[in-house]
Design a protein around this motif. Structure first.
Motif, PDB file in Angstrom:
ATOM      1  N   SER A  37       0.835  -1.203   0.000  1.00 29.08           N
ATOM      2  CA  SER A  37       0.000   0.000   0.000  1.00 29.08           C
ATOM      3  C   SER A  37       0.867   1.249   0.000  1.00 29.08           C
ATOM      4  CB  SER A  37      -0.920   0.008   1.221  1.00 29.08           C
ATOM      5  OG  SER A  37      -1.838  -1.047   1.135  1.00 29.08           O
ATOM      6  N   MET A  38       1.953   1.230   0.763  1.00 30.63           N
ATOM      7  CA  MET A  38       2.824   2.403   0.838  1.00 30.63           C
ATOM      8  C   MET A  38       3.457   2.720  -0.522  1.00 30.63           C
ATOM      9  SD  MET A  38       2.472   3.840   3.708  1.00 30.63           S
ATOM     10  CE  MET A  38       3.861   4.903   4.057  1.00 30.63           C
ATOM     11  N   ALA A  39       3.850   1.705  -1.272  1.00 28.91           N
ATOM     12  CA  ALA A  39       4.417   1.938  -2.605  1.00 28.91           C
ATOM     13  C   ALA A  39       3.347   2.519  -3.528  1.00 28.91           C
ATOM     14  CB  ALA A  39       4.993   0.654  -3.176  1.00 28.91           C
ATOM     15  N   ILE A  91      10.264   5.462  -7.871  1.00 29.10           N
ATOM     16  CA  ILE A  91       9.319   5.698  -6.782  1.00 29.10           C
ATOM     17  C   ILE A  91       9.151   4.444  -5.932  1.00 29.10           C
ATOM     18  CG2 ILE A  91       6.939   6.330  -6.209  1.00 29.10           C
ATOM     19  CD1 ILE A  91       6.933   7.841  -8.989  1.00 29.10           C
ATOM     20  N   ILE A  92       8.965   3.311  -6.574  1.00 28.00           N
ATOM     21  CA  ILE A  92       8.771   2.052  -5.842  1.00 28.00           C
ATOM     22  C   ILE A  92      10.012   1.732  -5.016  1.00 28.00           C
ATOM     23  CG2 ILE A  92       8.488  -0.446  -6.109  1.00 28.00           C
ATOM     24  CD1 ILE A  92       6.665   0.242  -8.566  1.00 28.00           C
ATOM     25  N   GLU A  93      11.197   1.895  -5.602  1.00 26.99           N
ATOM     26  CA  GLU A  93      12.430   1.591  -4.873  1.00 26.99           C
ATOM     27  C   GLU A  93      12.666   2.553  -3.707  1.00 26.99           C
ATOM     28  OE1 GLU A  93      15.137  -0.819  -8.078  1.00 26.99           O
ATOM     29  OE2 GLU A  93      15.268   1.364  -8.125  1.00 26.99           O
ATOM     30  N   LEU A 153      10.555   9.876   0.192  1.00 24.54           N
ATOM     31  CA  LEU A 153      10.779  10.335  -1.176  1.00 24.54           C
ATOM     32  C   LEU A 153      11.827  11.447  -1.222  1.00 24.54           C
ATOM     33  CD1 LEU A 153       7.028  10.274  -2.233  1.00 24.54           C
ATOM     34  CD2 LEU A 153       8.823   8.728  -3.092  1.00 24.54           C
ATOM     35  N   THR A 154      11.889  12.259  -0.182  1.00 24.81           N
ATOM     36  CA  THR A 154      12.915  13.298  -0.085  1.00 24.81           C
ATOM     37  C   THR A 154      14.279  12.658   0.154  1.00 24.81           C
ATOM     38  OG1 THR A 154      11.292  14.892   0.726  1.00 24.81           O
ATOM     39  CG2 THR A 154      13.609  15.387   1.154  1.00 24.81           C
ATOM     40  N   SER A 155      14.317  11.684   1.056  1.00 21.04           N
ATOM     41  CA  SER A 155      15.583  10.975   1.323  1.00 21.04           C
ATOM     42  C   SER A 155      16.111  10.276   0.076  1.00 21.04           C
ATOM     43  CB  SER A 155      15.385   9.941   2.430  1.00 21.04           C
ATOM     44  OG  SER A 155      15.112  10.577   3.650  1.00 21.04           O
ATOM     45  N   ALA A 156      15.206   9.813  -0.768  1.00 25.56           N
ATOM     46  CA  ALA A 156      15.600   9.120  -1.999  1.00 25.56           C
ATOM     47  C   ALA A 156      15.962  10.094  -3.118  1.00 25.56           C
ATOM     48  CB  ALA A 156      14.474   8.194  -2.457  1.00 25.56           C
ATOM     49  N   GLY A 183      12.667  -0.365  -1.459  1.00 26.52           N
ATOM     50  CA  GLY A 183      14.031  -0.836  -1.631  1.00 26.52           C
ATOM     51  C   GLY A 183      14.166  -1.470  -3.003  1.00 26.52           C
ATOM     52  N   PRO A 184      15.289  -2.107  -3.269  1.00 25.54           N
ATOM     53  CA  PRO A 184      15.519  -2.693  -4.593  1.00 25.54           C
ATOM     54  C   PRO A 184      14.415  -3.675  -4.991  1.00 25.54           C
ATOM     55  CG  PRO A 184      17.508  -2.788  -3.269  1.00 25.54           C
ATOM     56  CD  PRO A 184      16.402  -2.339  -2.356  1.00 25.54           C
TER      57      PRO A 184
END
Length: 136
Positions: free
Chosen positions: A5-7, A79-81, A49-52, A85-86
């Motif tokens: 759900s979060m992704a 976005i998903i990663e 999303l900011t950290s990524a 994560g990978p």
């Protein structure tokens, strides 16, 4: 295979942010209102999303959120990663894990990275610009 759900919510949130691209900064509360997601969920996603490196946040007057790079340069895979994560389809395809009982003689293990690469490639081919389009 199913996204968390979060992704899914991250994709929805980034799509809403992309619709503001080039305009004024937007707040997490505005994104929550536009998407129908709870504010705490959007705040948690904004942090990830900011950290990524997908969103840029600034404080103060005129502050808020903006895409960190053009929407066309952000993919569904990015976005998903950022949230999950990978993209790894089987635990044994994750080189950092060594907990499979079949690891020593598994004939399938070498193929999982090929399949995972194909899935990631398909997700990487979908730009945020396409996700942000309003479907009529």
């Amino acid at each position: 295979m199913r996204l968390s759900s979060m992704a899914d919510y991250a994709v929805v949130t980034m799509s809403a942010a992309a619709r503001h691209c080039g305009g004024a900064r937007v707040s997490a509360a505005q994104l929550a209102e536009e998407t129908g997601l709870p504010v705490p969920t959007v705040q948690k996603l904004v942090s990830r999303l900011t950290s990524a490196g997908l969103l840029r946040s600034s404080r103060g007057v005129g502050g808020g959120l903006k895409l960190a790079r053009p929407a066309a340069a952000i993919s569904l895979a990015d976005i998903i990663e950022a949230v999950e994560g990978p993209i790894v389809l089987a635990p044994c395809a994750d080189d950092s894990r060594q907990d499979c009982a079949l690891d020593g003689g598994c004939a399938v293990k070498p193929h999982w990275s090929i399949v995972g690469g194909a899935v990631r490639g398909a997700l990487a081919a979908v730009p945020l610009t396409r996700l942000a389009e309003q479907v009529q």
